[in-house]
Design an enzyme around this catalytic site. Structure first.
Site, PDB file in Angstrom:
ATOM      1  N   LYS A   1       0.859  -1.190   0.000  1.00 55.71           N
ATOM      2  CA  LYS A   1       0.000   0.000   0.000  1.00 55.71           C
ATOM      3  C   LYS A   1       0.890   1.233   0.000  1.00 55.71           C
ATOM      4  CE  LYS A   1      -3.692   2.377   2.481  1.00 55.71           C
ATOM      5  NZ  LYS A   1      -4.617   2.346   3.629  1.00 55.71           N
TER       6      LYS A   1
ATOM      7  N   LYS B   1      -2.428  -1.601  -3.667  1.00 61.88           N
ATOM      8  CA  LYS B   1      -3.250  -0.398  -3.622  1.00 61.88           C
ATOM      9  C   LYS B   1      -2.386   0.845  -3.678  1.00 61.88           C
ATOM     10  CE  LYS B   1      -6.395   1.856  -0.460  1.00 61.88           C
ATOM     11  NZ  LYS B   1      -7.006   1.819   0.832  1.00 61.88           N
TER      12      LYS B   1
END
Ligand code: PBG
Length: 324
Positions: A198, A250
């Site tokens: 992330k 992400k």
């Protein structure tokens, strides 16, 4: 002079193109992120994400039921507490009466095992400083003190009926800490969709409005630097070693190389999150008449699947599932 090899032959008709399409997009591949807010009496449309709402408990039940009827693979729930209920520890995250846990119970009550109910396991919506963890006296996010809070939050979410927890705070050891606590408390069947890679991204901008974030500053001491690729592979390997049932990359579109590399090495299913900014950019361009909205949505989702995502979290999940 004339080419012998003619790839265009297979592009000539829609039927030929359909026959040879390599990547599929099915409703079950799509997961809908949803927001449930405390203290609102009607759904609130997020201005920077037109078409996305903070839900009341009632409108959450309705929208979730519609999404599941459209065929989505699952739901990922975020909680939006009242500003005055936030505190430095993010107490509302582990409070059984906190909005996220109440929302999870509403989904479990409404939908049972007919869909996959996922919970964001992170403190940022619940802390008054807006960070994903608790702070040390220095003001730095305290990794290990945060793990204790994640354990408390995870147990509350498991108790509220989540099938999969989504630790998204990028603390070291979060997957192992949560796994150990779940197992010790008898929640051996509750899994984790770990946000493994992330990145600290400017494209989360609209999400901050979506959850009424109080963050000042940034998350660069725990989320990853966009410059790095190997670091993601280390994060993915660690999360799998710690017991992640699925791993996530992400954001999606600016990180398709990371997604491909993750998909190539991962023994567990891989998800990608098409985040708020990705949604808002396409929406805004389409509202200006600059791009074909539906075609851009399908192209973006197909690209994320092609890059290796088994599952895609997208705010268009229910709508697109209805098209497919
Ligand atoms: C953290 C979290 C964030 C998002 C999902 N989980 C915000 C952040 O890291 O700043 C972003 C999702 C989106 O932008 O759509 N709880």
């Amino acid at each position: 002079m004339f080419p012998t090899h003619r790839p265009r032959r297979l592009r000539r008709t829609p039927a030929l193109r359909r026959l040879v399409a390599e990547t599929t997009l099915e409703p079950r591949h799509l997961v809908l992120p949803m927001f449930v807010a405390d203290g609102i009496s009607a759904p609130y449309e997020i201005s920077s994400m037109p078409g996305v709402y903070q839900h009341t408990l009632d409108s959450l039940r309705v929208a979730a039921t519609e999404a599941v009827a459209a065929g989505v693979g699952g739901l990922m729930l975020f909680g939006v507490p009242k500003a005055e209920d936030k505190d430095p520890q993010g107490s509302g995250a582990s409070d059984p009466d906190g909005i996220l846990n109440v929302g999870l119970r509403a989904l479990a009550d409404e939908l049972g095992d007919s869909t996959v109910i996922m919970a964001d396991t992170c403190l940022d919506e619940f802390t008054d400083h807006g960070h994903c963890g608790v702070l040390a006296p220095s003001g730095a996010v305290d990794n290990d003190a945060t793990l204790i809070r994640y354990i408390e939050m995870a147990l509350a979410q498991a108790d509220s009926g989540a099938h999969l927890l989504g630790p998204s705070g990028m603390m070291d050891g979060q997957v192992a800490a949560i796994r150990g606590a779940l197992d010790a408390s008898g929640y051996t069947e509750v899994g984790q969709l770990a946000y493994a890679a992330k990145y600290a991204s400017a494209f989360y901008g609209p999400f901050r409005e979506a959850v009424g974030s109080s963050l000042e500053g940034d998350r660069r001491t725990y989320q990853q630097d966009a410059a790095n690729r190997r670091e993601s592979m280390r994060e993915v390997d660690l999360d799998i070693a710690e017991g992640a049932d699925m791993v996530m990359v992400k954001p999606a579109m600016s990180y398709l190389d990371i997604l491909r590399e993750t998909a190539d090495r991962s023994p567990v299913p891989v998800a990608a999150y098409q985040i708020s900014g990705e949604y808002s950019m396409i929406t805004a361009a389409a509202q200006n008449g600059w791009i074909d909205r539906d075609a851009a949505i399908l192209e973006s989702l197909t690209s994320i699947r092609r890059a290796g995502a088994d599952v895609v979290l997208t705010y268009w999940a229910a709508e697109v599932a209805g098209w497919l």
